[in-house]
Scaffold this active site. Structure first.
Site, PDB file in Angstrom:
ATOM      1  N   TRP A 258      13.932   5.112 -16.028  1.00  0.00           N
ATOM      2  CA  TRP A 258      14.542   5.235 -14.699  1.00  0.00           C
ATOM      3  C   TRP A 258      13.643   5.993 -13.735  1.00  0.00           C
ATOM      4  CZ3 TRP A 258      17.752   1.647 -14.037  1.00  0.00           C
ATOM      5  CH2 TRP A 258      18.581   1.225 -15.069  1.00  0.00           C
TER       6      TRP A 258
ATOM      7  N   ASP B 219      17.462  13.029 -10.493  1.00  0.00           N
ATOM      8  CA  ASP B 219      18.448  12.036 -10.949  1.00  0.00           C
ATOM      9  C   ASP B 219      19.162  12.612 -12.173  1.00  0.00           C
ATOM     10  OD1 ASP B 219      19.832   9.906 -12.102  1.00  0.00           O
ATOM     11  OD2 ASP B 219      18.119   8.539 -12.171  1.00  0.00           O
TER      12      ASP B 219
ATOM     13  N   LYS C  17      28.205   7.163 -16.293  1.00  0.00           N
ATOM     14  CA  LYS C  17      27.787   7.716 -17.566  1.00  0.00           C
ATOM     15  C   LYS C  17      28.765   8.805 -18.044  1.00  0.00           C
ATOM     16  CE  LYS C  17      24.325   5.056 -17.005  1.00  0.00           C
ATOM     17  NZ  LYS C  17      23.004   5.331 -16.489  1.00  0.00           N
TER      18      LYS C  17
HETATM   19  C1  LIG Z   1      22.016   4.406 -15.791  1.00  0.00           C
HETATM   20  C2  LIG Z   1      20.963   5.132 -15.058  1.00  0.00           C
HETATM   21  C3  LIG Z   1      20.418   4.644 -13.853  1.00  0.00           C
HETATM   22  C4  LIG Z   1      20.792   3.303 -13.274  1.00  0.00           C
HETATM   23  O1  LIG Z   1      22.034   3.301 -12.693  1.00  0.00           O
HETATM   24  P1  LIG Z   1      22.592   2.065 -11.860  1.00  0.00           P
HETATM   25  O2  LIG Z   1      23.859   2.608 -11.309  1.00  0.00           O
HETATM   26  O3  LIG Z   1      22.787   0.928 -12.818  1.00  0.00           O
HETATM   27  O4  LIG Z   1      21.607   1.723 -10.797  1.00  0.00           O
HETATM   28  C5  LIG Z   1      19.495   5.427 -13.209  1.00  0.00           C
HETATM   29  N1  LIG Z   1      19.106   6.611 -13.690  1.00  0.00           N
HETATM   30  C6  LIG Z   1      19.592   7.099 -14.854  1.00  0.00           C
HETATM   31  C7  LIG Z   1      19.118   8.423 -15.346  1.00  0.00           C
HETATM   32  C8  LIG Z   1      20.540   6.381 -15.559  1.00  0.00           C
HETATM   33  O5  LIG Z   1      21.019   6.865 -16.715  1.00  0.00           O
END
Ligand SMILES: *Cc1c(COP(=O)(O)O)cnc(C)c1O
Length: 364
Positions: free
Chosen positions: A101, A171, A195
């Site tokens: 990511w 993030d 998540k």
């Molecule tokens: C799941 C995830 C993403 C992607 O998320 P989307 O909502 O599908 O765009 C980005 N960063 C991390 C750390 C993730 O776990």
């Protein structure tokens, strides 16, 4: 008792009491005769939901007053574009690459400016978190970017990188509300809720107020400017109302357990059950380096792809769902988000032990 333990990386398991409460309120929210899904986002009933959710998040995370909380859409992935569009004033940024990511965010940012990779563990298939105590941050860098918990590789930062005074953007999708954080170390924290907090469809961004301005890249769409959403308190357009309602309930559930300190303690206990077993097993082994291990996503493997496949299949027959690793890394991954009960991890480890005792297969 639910029938299965869901170890999915996301969308993921939610706390049972939250789902039960949502079910109880499904047809009639607080005597309104309507479901939350059916209520206008301009109604006072919904205004209370969004206000209370924001306030609860501020209290739980101890978010300082000079930060805004925004409820956004487009997934975490849209933030990969919004961040450079809103914060690139010198056209330069520094990225720390610790996984899939972070790399996606980096690739997107490259469309907007000059991006330096200041640390990376890609050479070792992202199996560890690099030392970020003395990074070569560019003089005129607009920000430093990181991804705290690497969902796919199962690694996590244990200390905050030294961004040398530059704005740090993080993030936190897959470690959101899993432990306490010092919000003021960051210019921006953001994460998708699927998540650890709610159903998919909502992103929460926590941004220091002075970073939000009209000075965005030319032609940045109105919807992609943080200022648009900050000015209208996340009600510029229709927000994902039901998700915001669920986030509020999940926060209350965390508070009822004792808050983020307690959440961390529980998460450490849960993860230790699995990591301790992995370290003692002669069939399974962990994929992340020990000092970089994530509490939320545990990646592991056996020496053989065929055994991995057999294990995933047999696990599913034993109520262990979504244990297959991401295709970028293979093997297995158990996501132990806040809502995964202790018994779920115990059940998984018990099954792994039995699988190992039977010599790496599981025949009825
Ligand atoms: C799941 C995830 C993403 C992607 O998320 P989307 O909502 O599908 O765009 C980005 N960063 C991390 C750390 C993730 O776990």
């Amino acid at each position: 008792m639910r029938k299965v333990y869901n170890f999915s990386a996301g969308p993921a398991v939610l706390p049972e009491p939250v789902l039960q409460e949502a079910a109880d309120e499904m047809l009639d929210y607080k005597g309104s005769g309507m479901s939350v899904m059916e209520i206008s986002h301009r109604s006072s009933l919904f205004q209370s939901i969004i206000d209370e959710t924001e306030q609860a998040l501020r209290t739980l995370m101890k978010i300082p007053d000079d930060y805004v909380v925004l409820f956004l859409q487009g997934g975490t992935s849209l933030q990969f574009s919004m961040i450079p569009m809103n914060f690139m004033r010198n056209g330069k940024a520094d990225y720390i690459l610790t996984g899939y990511w972070a790399k996606k965010a980096y690739q997107e940012a490259k469309r907007y400016g000059e991006i330096h990779v200041v640390a990376s563990s890609e050479g070792d298939n992202f199996s560890y978190i690099p030392d970020c105590s003395d990074l070569e941050i560019s003089q005129d860098s607009d920000y430093v970017y990181m991804c705290e918990n690497n969902t796919i590789y199962g690694t996590k930062f244990k200390v905050c990188p030294n961004s040398k005074g530059k704005i740090l953007i993080n993030d936190i999708s897959s470690c959101f509300l899993s432990e306490p954080m010092n919000v003021s170390e960051y210019g921006m924290l953001f994460g998708g809720v699927q998540k650890n907090l709610a159903p998919a469809g909502l992103v929460i961004a926590i941004i220091r107020k002075d970073l939000i301005s009209e000075k965005v890249l030319p032609n940045t769409p109105t919807m992609l400017q943080y200022k648009t959403h900050a000015d209208k308190k996340s009600l510029y357009n229709t927000p994902p109302t039901y998700n915001i309602y669920i986030v509020g309930k999940v926060i209350k559930w965390i508070q009822s357990l004792g808050g983020l300190e307690k959440m961390k303690e529980i998460n450490e206990k849960k993860a230790a059950i699995l990591y301790d077993y992995l370290d003692s097993s002669s069939l399974f082994y962990g994929l992340a380096e020990k000092d970089s291990r994530s509490l939320m996503n545990v990646t592991f493997c056996t020496k053989s792809d065929a055994i991995n496949a057999d294990f995933v299949k047999a696990a599913e027959q034993n109520g262990i769902i979504s244990i297959k690793g991401h295709r970028a890394i293979g093997g297995m991954r158990a996501s132990l988000y806040n809502a995964m009960p202790m018994e779920g991890v115990q059940h998984l480890v018990g099954f792994m032990q039995e699988f190992e005792n039977r010599g790496g297969h599981y025949d009825e």
